[in-house]
Design an enzyme around this catalytic site. Sequence first.
Site, PDB file in Angstrom:
ATOM      1  N   THR A  96       0.877  -1.174   0.000  1.00 15.90           N
ATOM      2  CA  THR A  96       0.000   0.000   0.000  1.00 15.90           C
ATOM      3  C   THR A  96       0.911   1.219   0.000  1.00 15.90           C
ATOM      4  OG1 THR A  96      -1.651  -1.178   1.305  1.00 15.90           O
ATOM      5  CG2 THR A  96      -1.849   1.216   1.195  1.00 15.90           C
ATOM      6  N   LYS A 171      -7.492   1.829  -3.166  1.00 15.89           N
ATOM      7  CA  LYS A 171      -7.171   1.421  -1.790  1.00 15.89           C
ATOM      8  C   LYS A 171      -7.335   2.619  -0.838  1.00 15.89           C
ATOM      9  CE  LYS A 171      -5.180  -0.941   1.644  1.00 15.89           C
ATOM     10  NZ  LYS A 171      -5.646  -2.147   2.282  1.00 15.89           N
ATOM     11  N   LYS A 239       0.136   5.304   8.279  1.00 16.28           N
ATOM     12  CA  LYS A 239       0.860   5.439   7.000  1.00 16.28           C
ATOM     13  C   LYS A 239      -0.159   5.616   5.869  1.00 16.28           C
ATOM     14  CE  LYS A 239       1.935   1.793   4.858  1.00 16.28           C
ATOM     15  NZ  LYS A 239       1.461   0.969   3.740  1.00 16.28           N
TER      16      LYS A 239
END
Length: 288
Positions: A96, A171, A239
Amino acid sequence: MKLAFLGLGVMGYPMAGHLAKAGHDVTVYNRTALKAEAWANDHKGRYRASPAEAAEGADIVFMCVGNDDDVRAVATGPQGAFAGMKKGAILADHTTASAEVAREMEREAKAKGLGFLDAPVSGGQAGAVNGKLTIMVGGADESFRVAEPVMRHYGQAVTLMGSAGSGQLTKMVNQIMLAGLIQGLSEGINFAIRAGLDAKQVAGVIGKGAAQSWQLDNRATTMIDRKFDFGFAVDWMRKDLGICLAEARRNKSALPVAALVDQFYARVQERGGSRWDTSSLIDLLAKP
Ligand SMILES: NC(=O)c1ccc[n+]([C@@H]2O[C@H](COP(=O)([O-])OP(=O)(O)OC[C@H]3O[C@@H](n4cnc5c(N)ncnc54)[C@H](OP(=O)(O)O)[C@@H]3O)[C@@H](O)[C@H]2O)c1
């Protein structure tokens, strides 16, 4: 097919395992070599000391590392995957990361006669172990057509969302939705407990109505029991939310709730919850 897998963490280890179990010829690399050695023993496969060596001769190189800088290091470093890949091979990145780094990797790959797909996943450790991940892909159609059947060994839904970066953008939508949802769930459960209701019964009942969600089905009980020592870590979520907030500044979307929940997660980190599951937001309400 001849495949390579770089990064054998919580996600990568079982994902690479599915490829070996399906009969592909898999060579792995992991920064901490002990894990690569363990994987090779478990799966009667091979491991190599650098991404470049592992990637040599592979038709598709998969990777699943931490963040943007890790992607750059593992793909483009002097001993990185691109340095070892044969012409026409594809790098499929399950990390990711930002949409920007995906576009940057695609440009570098193209210049070397290689393909690149950004292919972040959703479904967590259980999804990786059970081979039931959702995979959101960005990149060229011809690369997707080659990699899609292989990703199906660990993906129950593998979808091309558009050009490079589109997988990462999808995502981001997932993480933005999750942030608000988990905070809502925390507030509801905390309210139920303080109202003197049987919170587990409440969760069971409303889980059959319009408030149903994967998070409610899979996390309500552990939230009520305040068990957080598993799952998707708060550090990873911060993150991801950082990536979402940076992208939102670029495309001018308002993310007031995601920004607030990001600050809540910072408070969870301050109380020692960096590796706790994201459902630990309820801890701030239970113990203000
Ligand atoms: N865990 C989840 O539930 C989940 C769900 C969806 C998406 N993701 C995403 O998937 C990615 C991996 O997550 P994970 O849970 O598997 O993480 P993890 O267990 O911490 O594993 C990270 C892997 O990347 C390697 N790595 C990190 N930085 C590196 C670098 N600079 N050079 C070489 N190798 C490096 C690590 O090597 P070492 O073994 O040497 O540390 C390890 O193999 C992350 O982007 C995460 O956000 C995770």
